[in-house]
Write an enzyme that holds these catalytic residues in place. Structure first.
Site, PDB file in Angstrom:
ATOM      1  CE1 TYR A  18      -7.538   3.330  10.375  1.00  0.00           C
ATOM      2  CE2 TYR A  18      -9.470   5.231   9.656  1.00  0.00           C
ATOM      3  CZ  TYR A  18      -8.490   4.250   9.431  1.00  0.00           C
ATOM      4  OH  TYR A  18      -7.569   4.643   8.861  1.00  0.00           O
ATOM      5  CG  LEU A  59     -11.612   3.997   0.795  1.00  0.00           C
ATOM      6  CD1 LEU A  59     -11.416   3.653   2.533  1.00  0.00           C
ATOM      7  CD2 LEU A  59     -13.077   4.040   1.124  1.00  0.00           C
ATOM      8  CB  SER A 102      -7.582   8.555   8.615  1.00  0.00           C
ATOM      9  OG  SER A 102      -9.041   8.098   7.821  1.00  0.00           O
ATOM     10  CG  ASP A 104       3.295  -6.360  17.256  1.00  0.00           C
ATOM     11  OD1 ASP A 104       2.771  -4.738  16.868  1.00  0.00           O
ATOM     12  OD2 ASP A 104       3.082  -7.160  17.712  1.00  0.00           O
ATOM     13  N   GLY A 158       0.875  -1.358   0.202  1.00  0.00           N
ATOM     14  CA  GLY A 158       0.457  -0.285  -0.086  1.00  0.00           C
ATOM     15  C   GLY A 158       0.865   1.338  -0.318  1.00  0.00           C
ATOM     16  CE  LYS A 189      -5.433   5.839  10.505  1.00  0.00           C
ATOM     17  NZ  LYS A 189      -4.608   5.790  11.392  1.00  0.00           N
TER      18      LYS A 189
END
Length: 243
Positions: free
Chosen positions: A149, A181, A136, A57, A13, A153
Site C-alpha cells: 500500500y 487515517l 496517504s 473497475d 467515504g 501511495k
C-alpha cells in the site's frame, strides 16, 4: 462553479463527501465506482446537483475508455478529475502474495495513469484542468502490513509531480493530497490499537472524518489554486511536521 467533475471511489467515504460538496458548488458530476452509487446520486440530487453513475473497475483500461465516452456524450468535457479510488489490504510481508501486490498497484496507482490518458485530452481542449490524486500519510508512519500500500501511495506522489511537469504548458494543475487515517468503511477493519497509535502521532487527537479532508481537495480544484501544481498537501491533523 460551472465545471464537470469526475470522481472515482464515489460510493462511500471521502469520494461520496466530495461528490456532495462539489454538487453544492454547482459542479456536474460523473461518479465512478465498482460498488452501488445510488446513495451518492441521491445525496448529490438533494444538494441540487446532477450526476451520472458509472460502474467502473478503475484497474481496467476499457472501463476508463467507456467512462470517457459517456462523460463526453453527457457533458461534452471534463474539467476536474479526482482519483480517489483505492484499496487498503493489511497483509504482513510474510503473507503478502504477488496477486495482492499486483491488485493493489492496479487499483491504487495504475488507475491514475489510465484516468489521465482518458481525461487529459478533454482538459487540453479548454486549456484548463484540475487533477487531484489521493495519496496517504501512511508513507511517513511505522505502520506494519502495508508495504504494498505504501509503495503505491509513494508512487502516486511521484506520478503527480511528473504529470504536473508534462501538463503545465496546458494550464492543467496536478496535485496530490495525503489524508490522515479517516473514518470510512475502507478503514473499519483496522484494530483499535492501530487507530490509536496513528492518532497519537497527530496534533489533533481524533480520527479524521471525510468532511475534514474534502475542503483542501476542493481548494485544489478551484481558481484560487491556479498557480499550485506538483504538490503534496498533507491533511493529517498535524502528523507530518517540518523538523
Amino acid at each position: 462553479m460551472n465545471r464537470v467533475a469526475v470522481v472515482s471511489g464515489a460510493a462511500k467515504g471521502i469520494g461520496q463527501e466530495l461528490a456532495i460538496q462539489l454538487a453544492h458548488r454547482g459542479a456536474s458530476l460523473a461518479l465512478l465506482d465498482i460498488a452501488d452509487l445510488s446513495e451518492t446520486c441521491r445525496l448529490v440530487e438533494e444538494a441540487g446537483g446532477r450526476a451520472i453513475a458509472l460502474k467502473v473497475d478503475v484497474s481496467r483500461e476499457g472501463d476508463w475508455d467507456t467512462a470517457g465516452e459517456i462523460v463526453r456524450r453527457e457533458y461534452g468535457r471534463c474539467d476536474i478529475l479526482i482519483n480517489n479510488a483505492g484499496i487498503y489490504p493489511n497483509v504482513h510481508i510474510d503473507r503478502l502474495d504477488f496477486q495482492t501486490w499486483k491488485r493493489t498497484f492496479e487499483i491504487n496507482l495504475d488507475s491514475m495513469f489510465l484516468s489521465a490518458k482518458v481525461f487529459v485530452p478533454m482538459m487540453r481542449e479548454n486549456q484548463w484542468g484540475r487533477i487531484v490524486n489521493i495519496s496517504s500519510t501512511s508513507v511517513v508512519t511505522n505502520a506494519t502490513g502495508v508495504s504494498h500500500y505504501m509503495a503505491t501511495k509513494m508512487g502516486i506522489i511521484g506520478f503527480t509531480r511528473g504529470l504536473a511537469n508534462d501538463l503545465g504548458k496546458d494550464f492543467i494543475t496536478v496535485n496530490s493530497v495525503a489524508p490522515a487515517l479517516t473514518a470510512t468503511p475502507g478503514t473499519s477493519h483496522l484494530p483499535d490499537a492501530a487507530r490509536e497509535s496513528i492518532v497519537n502521532l497527530q496534533a489533533f487527537k481524533r480520527m479524521a472524518v471525510p468532511h475534514d479532508i474534502v475542503g483542501p481537495i476542493l481548494f485544489l480544484t478551484s481558481e484560487d489554486a491556479q498557480f499550485m501544481t506538483g504538490q503534496l498537501l498533507a491533511v493529517d491533523g498535524g502528523m507530518m511536521k517540518v523538523s
